[in-house]
Structure formats: structure tokens, C-alpha cells
Write a protein that holds these residues in place. Structure first.
Motif, short mmCIF file in Angstrom:
data_model
loop_
_atom_site.label_atom_id
_atom_site.label_comp_id
_atom_site.label_asym_id
_atom_site.label_seq_id
_atom_site.Cartn_x
_atom_site.Cartn_y
_atom_site.Cartn_z
N THR A 26 0.84 -1.20 0.00
CA THR A 26 0.00 0.00 0.00
C THR A 26 0.87 1.24 0.00
O THR A 26 1.94 1.27 0.59
N SER A 27 0.38 2.27 -0.66
CA SER A 27 1.05 3.56 -0.66
C SER A 27 -0.03 4.64 -0.70
O SER A 27 -1.21 4.34 -0.87
N ALA A 28 0.40 5.86 -0.51
CA ALA A 28 -0.55 6.98 -0.56
C ALA A 28 0.12 8.16 -1.26
O ALA A 28 1.34 8.28 -1.27
N ILE A 51 4.27 11.78 -1.81
CA ILE A 51 4.01 10.34 -1.82
C ILE A 51 4.65 9.67 -0.61
O ILE A 51 5.66 10.16 -0.08
N THR A 52 4.09 8.54 -0.20
CA THR A 52 4.72 7.78 0.87
C THR A 52 5.94 7.04 0.30
O THR A 52 6.04 6.82 -0.91
N HIS A 53 6.85 6.69 1.19
CA HIS A 53 8.13 6.12 0.76
C HIS A 53 8.00 4.81 0.00
O HIS A 53 8.88 4.46 -0.77
N GLU A 54 6.90 4.09 0.15
CA GLU A 54 6.74 2.81 -0.54
C GLU A 54 6.36 2.96 -2.02
O GLU A 54 6.41 1.99 -2.77
N PHE A 55 5.96 4.15 -2.42
CA PHE A 55 5.32 4.35 -3.71
C PHE A 55 6.11 3.83 -4.91
O PHE A 55 5.60 3.06 -5.72
N PHE A 56 7.35 4.27 -5.09
CA PHE A 56 8.10 3.91 -6.30
C PHE A 56 8.28 2.40 -6.41
O PHE A 56 8.08 1.82 -7.48
N GLY A 57 8.64 1.74 -5.32
CA GLY A 57 8.82 0.30 -5.34
C GLY A 57 7.51 -0.44 -5.58
O GLY A 57 7.47 -1.38 -6.38
N MET A 58 6.45 -0.01 -4.90
CA MET A 58 5.16 -0.68 -5.05
C MET A 58 4.63 -0.55 -6.48
O MET A 58 4.10 -1.49 -7.04
N ALA A 59 4.81 0.61 -7.08
CA ALA A 59 4.30 0.86 -8.43
C ALA A 59 5.26 0.39 -9.52
O ALA A 59 4.94 0.45 -10.70
N GLY A 60 6.46 -0.07 -9.13
CA GLY A 60 7.42 -0.56 -10.12
C GLY A 60 8.00 0.54 -10.98
O GLY A 60 8.32 0.32 -12.14
N ILE A 61 8.16 1.73 -10.41
CA ILE A 61 8.70 2.87 -11.16
C ILE A 61 10.22 2.90 -10.97
O ILE A 61 10.71 3.06 -9.85
N PRO A 62 10.98 2.72 -12.05
CA PRO A 62 12.44 2.66 -11.91
C PRO A 62 13.07 4.02 -11.64
O PRO A 62 12.60 5.05 -12.12
N ILE A 63 14.14 3.97 -10.88
CA ILE A 63 14.93 5.16 -10.56
C ILE A 63 16.17 5.12 -11.45
O ILE A 63 16.90 4.13 -11.46
N ALA A 64 16.40 6.19 -12.21
CA ALA A 64 17.55 6.23 -13.13
C ALA A 64 18.83 6.62 -12.41
O ALA A 64 19.90 6.09 -12.70
N LEU A 65 18.73 7.57 -11.48
CA LEU A 65 19.88 8.03 -10.70
C LEU A 65 19.49 8.06 -9.23
O LEU A 65 18.38 8.48 -8.89
N GLY A 162 -7.34 14.85 1.39
CA GLY A 162 -6.81 14.71 0.04
C GLY A 162 -5.90 13.53 -0.18
O GLY A 162 -5.18 13.48 -1.16
N THR A 163 -5.91 12.57 0.73
CA THR A 163 -5.03 11.41 0.61
C THR A 163 -5.66 10.36 -0.30
O THR A 163 -6.78 9.91 -0.05
N THR A 164 -4.95 9.98 -1.34
CA THR A 164 -5.40 8.90 -2.22
C THR A 164 -4.63 7.64 -1.84
O THR A 164 -3.41 7.67 -1.70
N ILE A 165 -5.37 6.56 -1.67
CA ILE A 165 -4.77 5.28 -1.29
C ILE A 165 -4.57 4.44 -2.55
O ILE A 165 -5.46 4.31 -3.37
#
Length: 192
Positions: A26-28, A51-65, A162-165
Motif C-alpha cells: 500500500t502507498s498513498a 508520496i509515501t516512501h513505498e510508492f516507487f517500489g510498489m508501483a514498479g517505477i524505476p529510478i535512473a539516478l 486529500g489522501t489517495t490510497i
């Protein structure tokens, strides 16, 4: 499966959903806000996402740098950090390969760059591009807004729900079963 409904909540609802186990992860996020961001003495209105800290990993969004956010950075009172979208990194910072550790000023608050997202991700909505992200818990630090974003004082009241889960459904259960789990955590809140 059935249609979906998107709505926003106060922060304690996110905490109950996150801790209730209805989702595998879960992320928000908080709707993006236009904020004054200064880079090397030049200021511009920029779309900032929270965004909460879990967001990028949970959504599978890659970090370039660099990296995404840590749990330590996503807490109230932590030193603000930012992850830039590739588009913003190129447009505002000339794709500076040494961007990590640079200081941006967001609403006159010093924020350290810790990462740059891989293209083409620009946000959750095609209609609204985000330029940079900061941890969710910096909502009450950046911009000097006297707002009860987190529904403090032991209540669920906040003038700004205004928090989206965002949740990733467990692989081994159906959407209907997930909704049943959500209704067990927060009765009457979800579609069945």
C-alpha cells in the motif's frame, strides 16, 4: 472485475488500510500542488507531488539516478528530500549527472535531491504532469500551511481529506475478496 471508484481520504484512513492487510502493498499520495521552486537562483512554479516512501517500489517505477525515499525520510520533522522526474531534471537542471545532493528551494525550504526517475513516468494522471516528488510527511513542512493534513489530535477530522490510497492486490485473491477485506477494515467505505 467490476468498475472502480477513486476518492480521497484523511490520512488515518490510509494508516488503517495499510495496517489492515487488505492489500499486498500500500502507498498513498497527495494531489500535486503548484509550488515555487528555485534552482540556481531561478524560481518557477512547479508541480510537486507528495508520496509515501513505498510508492516507487510498489508501483514498479524505476529510478535512473540515486534512489527513492526511505521510511526515515518519510516522517514528520525529517530533512526534506526530493526525487525528480526525468523531464524536470532535463528541463530545469540540464540533465546534470551530478544532481544528487544538490539543494533546491521549495517554497523557501531547502530540499536535497536524492534521485531521478527513469523516463517516461511523469505522474499518476495523464492530465496532470508532476515535476518532482517529496515524501508525504513533508506536507506540513513545505509551504507553511497551518492545515491539519494528518487529522491529528486523535480524530479523523481534517479540512483537507486529500489522501489517495493506492494498493496492490494480493496475487492469490480476487478483487471481490479484496473489497471484503477493505470493508472489514473500514465498514461501509468501499463498493461491494
Amino acid at each position: 472485475d467490476s468498475g472502480r471508484v477513486t476518492t480521497t481520504f484523511v490520512y488515518p484512513v490510509y494508516q488503517r488500510v495499510r495496517d489492515g492487510g487488505a492489500f499486498a502493498s500500500t502507498s498513498a499520495h497527495w494531489r500535486p500542488s503548484q509550488m515555487l521552486v528555485e534552482v540556481d537562483g531561478t524560481a518557477a512554479n512547479v508541480s510537486v507531488g507528495f508520496i509515501t516512501h513505498e510508492f516507487f517500489g510498489m508501483a514498479g517505477i524505476p529510478i535512473a539516478l540515486g534512489r527513492g525515499f526511505t521510511a526515515t525520510e518519510d516522517r514528520r520533522g525529517a530533512s526534506p528530500v526530493a526525487v525528480l522526474t526525468s523531464h524536470y531534471w532535463r528541463a530545469a537542471l540540464g540533465a546534470d549527472p551530478h544532481v544528487l545532493g544538490r539543494i533546491l528551494m521549495i517554497e523557501r525550504k531547502a530540499v536535497t535531491v536524492v534521485g531521478v526517475l527513469a523516463p517516461p513516468f511523469k505522474g499518476l494522471s495523464l492530465a496532470e504532469q508532476v515535476d518532482l516528488y517529496v515524501p508525504f510527511h513533508t506536507l506540513d513542512q513545505i509551504g507553511n500551511r497551518p492545515t491539519n493534513f494528518f487529522a491529528d489530535e486523535g480524530t479523523d477530522y481534517s479540512p483537507t481529506g486529500g489522501t489517495t490510497i493506492i494498493g496492490r492486490i494480493h496475487e492469490d485473491i480476487t478483487t471481490a475478496a479484496t473489497i471484503a477485506r477493505l470493508n472489514a477494515v473500514l465498514p461501509g467505505t468501499w463498493i461491494d
